[in-house]
Design a protein around this motif. Structure first.
Motif: not given
Length: 425
Positions: A23-47
């Protein structure tokens, strides 16, 4: 698209080959693989601003760390101070060209290339992305991805502390201004690394990847594959990523055979690394060679139990344990047992993370060599085992990089339907 947002239709996990609908990710969110829990994307604030601040500050701290004395050594009225450059000068002056090159790459070359590339990328995001600029951005992000596993300034800092404990009974050691600047350099560089997310960077450079449809299952079963460099999804017949230009493949070619070859080579080098002296100490004209285990026993006898355990674990246990762990994982890729694949993946992640920490002993030898040079009264030189031990570390790190963890999931298809509840944090 804003700096604080990320959206791809789908992305494929690097570790388990599972197709994730993000889904669309906003600042401060990250997305983990729904299968193995590996972090796929991290969107940091004011990166962008945070990377620019941390990166520039890191380069400033490095400049300060090279401008003043790093450590001072005093014994029996004899005083000696060294800078970071003295470490290289002494090693090169004594004829240890390869060791000097390793130190220069670890402390200066790789971190500077990494920081300059990251800063250029962040700067370029604020300018029109013309074709020429986009090409340079792609090359810069390739360098960032390649350099990141080889950044070892934090390992070097721990090596400095271990070297000081080793010399504490023989001399008075004091910290120079550069030491504190180097500590700031290490902290700021690590902060920059944490803020860099390759998928977010590629998204800023080239926008959303080409639209490829898929369901939440393994990519290979749907005729899809992922680009390991930028995260874009492609059909199975694709040979080069249309976003970053990197070669793509469903599974890493010759992964097991390459990994096994590197592990065998590291075992061969492990023997001389532990049999021959890693350091030679001269005191009042008498030379005393010391092996890795000899150094551990010496520290233990001096009562430095925590440091002795650190050297034992980092220099003896971890290299051998990593070889055994990767060998077992290679075996599991062909002949899996009934253990959960999630446990095998956790073991793989641990071996990939801890490998570089074995460089502590190499850095300790380099620091002591530059610090203690007083002729026949007292001097320390690298032993013949230094290069063998460095080869062990590099070979095991390369072995972990060439191993494809997706092969473990291929042998456990029943596991691919588990853990579907995990998602966005």
């Amino acid at each position: 698209m804003s700096d604080s947002q990320f959206h791809e239709t789908i992305t494929i996990c690097d570790e388990c080959d599972f197709v994730n609908c993000i889904p669309p990710l906003e600042a401060g969110e990250r997305y983990r693989c729904q299968h193995c829990d590996h972090v796929l994307v991290s969107v940091h604030k004011h990166v962008s601003a945070r990377i620019m601040g941390a990166g520039l500050s890191s380069l400033l701290m490095l400049a300060l760390a090279m401008s003043f004395p790093f450590l001072a050594f005093s014994t029996n009225g004899i005083k000696h101070s060294v800078t970071l450059f003295n470490t290289l000068e002494v090693l090169l002056g004594q004829g240890y060209l390869i060791l000097g090159a390793i130190i220069s790459l670890a402390l200066f070359v790789f971190p500077i290339i990494y920081l300059v590339s990251v800063l250029f990328l962040v700067w370029s995001f604020r300018h029109p992305q013309q074709l020429t600029l986009r090409t340079i951005q792609g090359y810069s992000l390739h360098w960032v991805t390649v350099m990141q596993p080889w950044l070892m300034v934090d390992v070097f800092l721990v090596g400095v502390l271990v070297a000081l404990v080793k010399m504490n009974s023989l001399a008075d050691i004091s910290f120079g201004l550069s030491f504190w600047a180097f500590c700031g350099y290490v902290i700021l560089l690590l902060k920059t690394v944490v803020l860099v997310d390759k998928r977010w960077f590629w998204h800023q450079i080239s926008g959303q990847a080409a639209n490829v449809t898929g369901t939440e299952a393994t990519a290979k079963g749907q005729g899809l594959l992922a680009c390991h460099f930028c995260g874009a999804s492609h059909t199975i017949d694709t040979t080069h990523c249309n976003r970053c230009g990197h070669s793509v493949y469903s599974r890493r070619p010759r992964s097991i055979s390459t990994t096994v070859a590197l592990l065998v080579a590291s075992l061969v080098m492990y023997i001389p690394a532990n049999v021959f002296p890693i350091m030679q100490t001269t005191f009042l004209g008498s030379t005393d060679p010391s092996t890795i285990m000899g150094g551990v026993l010496l520290l233990w006898s001096l009562g430095s139990y925590p440091v002795a355990l650190i050297i034992l674990i980092a220099s003896v246990v971890i290299p051998l344990a990593k070889v055994l762990a990767l060998s077992w994982l290679c075996w599991q890729a062909y002949f899996p047992d009934d253990k959960q694949t999630e446990q095998k993946i956790k073991l793989y992640r641990i071996t990939e993370f801890v490998g570089r920490w074995s460089m502590i002993d190499v850095f300790v030898v380099a620091i002591l060599t530059s610090l203690v040079q007083m002729g026949n009264f007292m001097s320390i030189l690298p032993g013949p085992a230094v290069l063998s031990f460095t080869a062990v570390i590099v070979l095991t790190m390369l072995a972990a990089m060439t191993f494809d963890p997706r092969l473990l999931w291929d042998k456990a298809p029943e596991s691919s339907a588990s853990a579907l509840e995990r998602g966005t944090e």
